[in-house]
Design a protein around this motif. Structure first.
Motif, PDB file in Angstrom:
ATOM      1  N   ALA A   1      35.281 -15.114 -83.790  1.00 51.37           N
ATOM      2  CA  ALA A   1      34.746 -16.373 -83.272  1.00 51.37           C
ATOM      3  C   ALA A   1      35.859 -17.402 -83.099  1.00 51.37           C
ATOM      4  O   ALA A   1      35.960 -18.067 -82.049  1.00 51.37           O
ATOM      5  N   GLY A   2      36.701 -17.554 -84.116  1.00 54.01           N
ATOM      6  CA  GLY A   2      37.792 -18.523 -84.031  1.00 54.01           C
ATOM      7  C   GLY A   2      38.797 -18.173 -82.951  1.00 54.01           C
ATOM      8  O   GLY A   2      39.262 -19.038 -82.197  1.00 54.01           O
ATOM      9  N   SER A   3      39.143 -16.884 -82.839  1.00 51.05           N
ATOM     10  CA  SER A   3      40.121 -16.446 -81.836  1.00 51.05           C
ATOM     11  C   SER A   3      39.577 -16.607 -80.423  1.00 51.05           C
ATOM     12  O   SER A   3      40.288 -17.064 -79.518  1.00 51.05           O
ATOM     13  N   ALA A   4      38.313 -16.209 -80.216  1.00 48.82           N
ATOM     14  CA  ALA A   4      37.702 -16.325 -78.891  1.00 48.82           C
ATOM     15  C   ALA A   4      37.629 -17.779 -78.456  1.00 48.82           C
ATOM     16  O   ALA A   4      37.913 -18.111 -77.288  1.00 48.82           O
ATOM     17  N   ALA A   5      37.266 -18.667 -79.383  1.00 42.84           N
ATOM     18  CA  ALA A   5      37.177 -20.088 -79.045  1.00 42.84           C
ATOM     19  C   ALA A   5      38.545 -20.661 -78.687  1.00 42.84           C
ATOM     20  O   ALA A   5      38.691 -21.377 -77.685  1.00 42.84           O
ATOM     21  N   ALA A   6      39.563 -20.331 -79.488  1.00 39.74           N
ATOM     22  CA  ALA A   6      40.907 -20.862 -79.240  1.00 39.74           C
ATOM     23  C   ALA A   6      41.472 -20.362 -77.911  1.00 39.74           C
ATOM     24  O   ALA A   6      41.989 -21.144 -77.100  1.00 39.74           O
ATOM     25  N   LEU A   7      41.373 -19.053 -77.674  1.00 39.80           N
ATOM     26  CA  LEU A   7      41.892 -18.497 -76.420  1.00 39.80           C
ATOM     27  C   LEU A   7      41.083 -18.976 -75.224  1.00 39.80           C
ATOM     28  O   LEU A   7      41.629 -19.197 -74.144  1.00 39.80           O
ATOM     29  N   GLY A   8      39.769 -19.125 -75.403  1.00 37.66           N
ATOM     30  CA  GLY A   8      38.931 -19.626 -74.314  1.00 37.66           C
ATOM     31  C   GLY A   8      39.327 -21.035 -73.910  1.00 37.66           C
ATOM     32  O   GLY A   8      39.397 -21.357 -72.713  1.00 37.66           O
ATOM     33  N   ILE A   9      39.592 -21.885 -74.896  1.00 39.77           N
ATOM     34  CA  ILE A   9      40.015 -23.262 -74.593  1.00 39.77           C
ATOM     35  C   ILE A   9      41.354 -23.263 -73.866  1.00 39.77           C
ATOM     36  O   ILE A   9      41.546 -23.985 -72.877  1.00 39.77           O
ATOM     37  N   ILE A  10      42.295 -22.444 -74.346  1.00 38.42           N
ATOM     38  CA  ILE A  10      43.604 -22.349 -73.682  1.00 38.42           C
ATOM     39  C   ILE A  10      43.442 -21.881 -72.238  1.00 38.42           C
ATOM     40  O   ILE A  10      44.072 -22.418 -71.312  1.00 38.42           O
ATOM     41  N   ALA A  11      42.581 -20.880 -72.028  1.00 36.74           N
ATOM     42  CA  ALA A  11      42.375 -20.349 -70.677  1.00 36.74           C
ATOM     43  C   ALA A  11      41.768 -21.393 -69.750  1.00 36.74           C
ATOM     44  O   ALA A  11      42.158 -21.506 -68.575  1.00 36.74           O
ATOM     45  N   VAL A  12      40.818 -22.172 -70.251  1.00 36.65           N
ATOM     46  CA  VAL A  12      40.183 -23.203 -69.419  1.00 36.65           C
ATOM     47  C   VAL A  12      41.161 -24.324 -69.105  1.00 36.65           C
ATOM     48  O   VAL A  12      41.280 -24.770 -67.952  1.00 36.65           O
ATOM     49  N   VAL A  13      41.886 -24.798 -70.123  1.00 36.92           N
ATOM     50  CA  VAL A  13      42.830 -25.904 -69.920  1.00 36.92           C
ATOM     51  C   VAL A  13      43.936 -25.519 -68.955  1.00 36.92           C
ATOM     52  O   VAL A  13      44.364 -26.329 -68.117  1.00 36.92           O
ATOM     53  N   THR A  14      44.418 -24.279 -69.039  1.00 40.80           N
ATOM     54  CA  THR A  14      45.501 -23.827 -68.150  1.00 40.80           C
ATOM     55  C   THR A  14      44.976 -23.222 -66.848  1.00 40.80           C
ATOM     56  O   THR A  14      45.748 -22.692 -66.055  1.00 40.80           O
ATOM     57  N   ARG A  15      43.655 -23.304 -66.655  1.00 35.68           N
ATOM     58  CA  ARG A  15      43.004 -22.871 -65.409  1.00 35.68           C
ATOM     59  C   ARG A  15      43.290 -21.410 -65.078  1.00 35.68           C
ATOM     60  O   ARG A  15      43.637 -21.051 -63.947  1.00 35.68           O
ATOM     61  N   ARG A  16      43.128 -20.580 -66.054  1.00 37.47           N
ATOM     62  CA  ARG A  16      43.303 -19.140 -65.836  1.00 37.47           C
ATOM     63  C   ARG A  16      42.000 -18.534 -65.318  1.00 37.47           C
ATOM     64  O   ARG A  16      40.915 -19.032 -65.599  1.00 37.47           O
ATOM     65  N   ALA A  17      42.144 -17.454 -64.582  1.00 37.76           N
ATOM     66  CA  ALA A  17      40.981 -16.819 -63.962  1.00 37.76           C
ATOM     67  C   ALA A  17      40.311 -15.874 -64.949  1.00 37.76           C
ATOM     68  O   ALA A  17      40.947 -14.964 -65.491  1.00 37.76           O
ATOM     69  N   PHE A  18      39.016 -16.085 -65.171  1.00 38.72           N
ATOM     70  CA  PHE A  18      38.247 -15.184 -66.027  1.00 38.72           C
ATOM     71  C   PHE A  18      37.752 -13.995 -65.208  1.00 38.72           C
ATOM     72  O   PHE A  18      37.462 -14.133 -64.014  1.00 38.72           O
ATOM     73  N   PRO A  19      37.672 -12.824 -65.825  1.00 36.96           N
ATOM     74  CA  PRO A  19      37.169 -11.648 -65.094  1.00 36.96           C
ATOM     75  C   PRO A  19      35.710 -11.823 -64.712  1.00 36.96           C
ATOM     76  O   PRO A  19      34.931 -12.439 -65.445  1.00 36.96           O
ATOM     77  N   ARG A  20      35.354 -11.256 -63.554  1.00 35.79           N
ATOM     78  CA  ARG A  20      33.975 -11.342 -63.074  1.00 35.79           C
ATOM     79  C   ARG A  20      33.527  -9.983 -62.544  1.00 35.79           C
ATOM     80  O   ARG A  20      34.336  -9.107 -62.259  1.00 35.79           O
TER      81      ARG A  20
END
Length: 317
Positions: free
Chosen positions: A40-59
């Motif tokens: 939970a902690g890792s997913a939240a931290a990496l998710g925030i980093i990905a959103v802030v740096t505008r990385r593309a999430f898989p779809r």
């Protein structure tokens, strides 16, 4: 097949550190509760980093592939490994079993990737396996109780990391590593949290858990796993798996400092043989042969996915 020395050394150190750290974690709280908080902690931290740096999430279909990797490399590997630790398997034994990753990867890569290893790779794998046995066998012979269900769980963990690496190479080469890892951890969190809620959990040492958990989140889930995915994308699952031959000896040295478990002669021999296996595999002319696969994905397969049928070579981030 070539991996730069600095990323290789960083991966070996961080991954090896995870085993004694995991042993400390399961001595402080139940393994599934530990993993639930870690994921939970890792997913939240990496998710925030990905959103802030505008990385593309898989779809779409790519999202499904990333989810499979998450279940294999995160839930199956660490869930089974931590349960094995809780049942009494020493941290170094867990590391040693999972260090058979090169053998498992070589066997599984043929039908999945159409990748045949040359004679030099097989020699390197044999030497690497000898490194694992040299460090592992004395402990197993001294404590036969580590066999059975506990060791079976660590073998399932081995299957998870081997299949996960191959699947990552085959289907997820174009996925952003930070966003992809965040998704994988989120997917792994679902069954882990369900098991935690369905079984009695406990915290026996809150102070130890308070520092072990954030260390796991940063060092293991965020950095080490992302580095593992990057190495698989750039060098291939087979080459990356060879690094696991050095992890048991490195883990034993770290366990000496963290757990007070002094390394014996077998660990020293394992370290030397593990280094030799990497030298053999990294020598010029040691590249594996990739066979044209008999079948590929269906008519709707994109050009990118067809290219991923072969070994990805470019660094992707």
């Amino acid at each position: 097949m070539r991996i730069p020395p600095l990323p290789a050394a960083a991966f070996i150190l961080l991954w090896a550190f995870g085993y004694p750290l995991g042993a400390l974690g399961v001595s402080a709280m139940s393994p599934m509760a530990l993993l639930t908080i870690r994921f939970a902690g890792s997913a939240a931290a990496l998710g925030i980093i990905a959103v802030v740096t505008r990385r593309a999430f898989p779809r779409g279909r790519q999202l499904g592939h990333v989810a499979v990797v998450g279940l294999l490399t995160q839930f199956l590997q660490f869930g089974c490994a931590y349960l094995g630790l809780q049942l009494g398997v020493p941290a170094v034994i867990v590391a040693l079993v999972i260090a058979l990753n090169p053998v498992a990867t070589a066997i599984l890569a043929w039908p999945v990737l159409g990748q045949r290893l040359g004679s030099r790779q097989w020699i390197g794998i044999a030497v690497g396996t000898a490194a694992v046995l040299a460090a592992c066998l004395p402990r197993v012979m001294a404590d036969a109780s580590t066999m059975g269900i506990a060791v079976g769980l660590t073998l399932l963990a081995l299957t998870g990391v081997a299949l996960g690496g191959i699947y990552q190479q085959r289907f997820c080469g174009g996925v952003d590593l930070v966003a992809g890892n965040a998704v994988q951890l989120t997917v792994a969190l679902i069954p882990t949290a369900a098991i935690t809620l369905a079984t009695p959990e406990s915290i026996t040492d809150p102070l130890r858990a308070a520092w072990v958990l954030p260390t796991m989140i940063i060092a293991s889930s965020m950095i080490a796993t992302t580095l593992f995915l990057r190495l698989v994308n750039t060098a291939g699952a087979a080459a990356t798996s060879m690094l696991f031959t050095l992890i048991p000896s490195a883990s034993a040295l770290l366990a000496w400092g963290l757990l007070g478990q002094r390394p014996d002669l077998g660990i020293v021999i394992g370290l030397v043989l593990g280094a030799a296996s990497l030298v053999i595999v990294r020598r010029p002319g040691a590249s594996p042969r990739t066979i044209e696969p008999a079948t590929t994905a269906g008519p709707g397969t994109s050009g990118e996915q067809k290219r991923l049928t072969h070994l990805p070579r470019g660094a992707l981030s």
